[in-house]
Enzyme design. Structure first.
Site, PDB file in Angstrom:
ATOM      1  N   SER A  60      50.587  10.062  -2.385  1.00 10.35           N
ATOM      2  CA  SER A  60      51.711  10.768  -2.993  1.00 10.35           C
ATOM      3  C   SER A  60      52.718  11.232  -1.948  1.00 10.35           C
ATOM      4  CB  SER A  60      51.210  11.991  -3.763  1.00 10.35           C
ATOM      5  OG  SER A  60      50.169  11.629  -4.637  1.00 10.35           O
TER       6      SER A  60
HETATM    7  N1  SAH Z   1      45.211  11.910  -3.949  1.00  9.75           N
HETATM    8  C1  SAH Z   1      45.560  10.599  -3.446  1.00  9.75           C
HETATM    9  C2  SAH Z   1      46.569   9.901  -4.343  1.00  9.75           C
HETATM   10  C3  SAH Z   1      45.859   8.889  -5.067  1.00  9.75           C
HETATM   11  S1  SAH Z   1      46.702   7.844  -6.217  1.00  9.75           S
HETATM   12  C4  SAH Z   1      46.040  10.639  -2.013  1.00  9.75           C
HETATM   13  O1  SAH Z   1      46.225  11.738  -1.468  1.00  9.75           O
HETATM   14  O2  SAH Z   1      46.182   9.574  -1.410  1.00  9.75           O
HETATM   15  C5  SAH Z   1      45.591   8.022  -7.576  1.00  9.75           C
HETATM   16  C6  SAH Z   1      44.165   7.620  -7.330  1.00  9.75           C
HETATM   17  O3  SAH Z   1      43.445   7.907  -8.537  1.00  9.75           O
HETATM   18  C7  SAH Z   1      43.952   6.132  -7.061  1.00  9.75           C
HETATM   19  O4  SAH Z   1      43.232   5.979  -5.873  1.00  9.75           O
HETATM   20  C8  SAH Z   1      43.165   5.644  -8.271  1.00  9.75           C
HETATM   21  O5  SAH Z   1      42.233   4.611  -7.955  1.00  9.75           O
HETATM   22  C9  SAH Z   1      42.456   6.914  -8.708  1.00  9.75           C
HETATM   23  N2  SAH Z   1      42.025   6.962 -10.111  1.00  9.75           N
HETATM   24  C10 SAH Z   1      42.679   6.567 -11.214  1.00  9.75           C
HETATM   25  N3  SAH Z   1      41.950   6.807 -12.311  1.00  9.75           N
HETATM   26  C11 SAH Z   1      40.783   7.376 -11.897  1.00  9.75           C
HETATM   27  C12 SAH Z   1      39.604   7.848 -12.553  1.00  9.75           C
HETATM   28  N4  SAH Z   1      39.464   7.788 -13.883  1.00  9.75           N
HETATM   29  N5  SAH Z   1      38.620   8.367 -11.798  1.00  9.75           N
HETATM   30  C13 SAH Z   1      38.734   8.439 -10.448  1.00  9.75           C
HETATM   31  N6  SAH Z   1      39.816   8.010  -9.770  1.00  9.75           N
HETATM   32  C14 SAH Z   1      40.830   7.490 -10.480  1.00  9.75           C
END
Ligand code: SAH
Length: 222
Positions: A60
């Site tokens: 993000s």
């Molecule tokens: N917090 C992260 C941003 C991640 S983007 C950072 O600092 O880099 C969102 C993430 O959520 C992705 O890696 C995606 O694979 C994960 N995601 C999406 N749906 C999910 C679920 N149901 N359970 C766990 N992770 C999930």
């Protein structure tokens, strides 16, 4: 411009954009974002933008990380759950501010890389799991704080997450689907029930149900 100068410029931008919590600014100052982005994007690590991290996912934008962290009102004694580990950057920012962070990711490949980063930075108060985060982490509930870093398309947050919030607990979650405007929502559990507030509009990748099947993971590319 040196990485340090870029970082200072970014912190000033965050302050001007409404990040007033010194603990949050301090945590962003201490976590080296360049270690959470692919090598070819390192020169953009201190720009205020989201960057690709593989598997079609993104780290993000710093302002959104800072804002979500600030609005979560994390305290040093809190037990915090994050859904969507991704690069691990938000997890490290939260881990600097709380007692213990639990983080759940559905892509094993992303979590492996994130775990290596936690070890390299000697951050020891993070516990990880590959699972569908929509179910929360029932064995560790209740949590003082829960942050979801992918957008939930339903009208209400996943019930498992609100159920796993202790009294006085706060959940911050982006709500809305990919095509329309998403909004960050804050849910507070009080003795009387759940209170909901709308915060800033945001843009996140979707929160997906279940785990990816292996073929998906192998086929996924940048
Ligand atoms: N917090 C992260 C941003 C991640 S983007 C950072 O600092 O880099 C969102 C993430 O959520 C992705 O890696 C995606 O694979 C994960 N995601 C999406 N749906 C999910 C679920 N149901 N359970 C766990 N992770 C999930």
């Amino acid at each position: 411009m040196s990485a340090d100068a870029r970082k200072i410029r970014l912190l000033m931008h965050l302050r001007r954009s409404g990040i007033t919590d010194h603990r949050v600014l301090g945590a962003l100052e201490r976590v080296p974002r360049e270690q959470f982005v692919p090598e070819n994007f390192m020169d953009q690590a201190y720009e205020d933008r989201a960057l690709p991290i593989g598997m079609g996912q993104t780290i993000s934008q710093p302002l959104v990380v800072a804002y979500m962290t600030q609005e979560l009102e994390v305290g040093d004694l809190h037990k915090v759950l994050e859904i969507g580990t991704g690069s691990g950057y938000q997890a490290c920012v939260l881990a600097k501010l709380c007692r213990r962070l639990y983080t759940v990711e559905r892509h094993r490949a992303l979590l492996d890389v994130a775990e290596a980063r936690f070890a390299a930075l000697r951050i020891h108060n993070i516990t990880t799991r590959v699972a569908d985060g929509m179910r929360g982490w029932p064995e560790q509930a209740p949590f003082d704080r829960i942050m979801v870093t992918a957008a939930h398309s339903g009208v209400a947050p996943p019930p498992a997450l609100t159920d796993q919030l202790g009294v006085g607990g706060v959940l911050v979650i982006p709500m809305g689907d990919e095509r329309r405007e998403q909004r960050l929502v804050r849910i507070r559990r009080t003795e009387a029930g759940l209170e909901r507030e709308n915060l800033w509009p945001v843009r996140f990748v979707p929160l997906l149900p279940n785990l990816p099947d292996e073929d998906d993971s192998r086929a996924a590319s940048w």
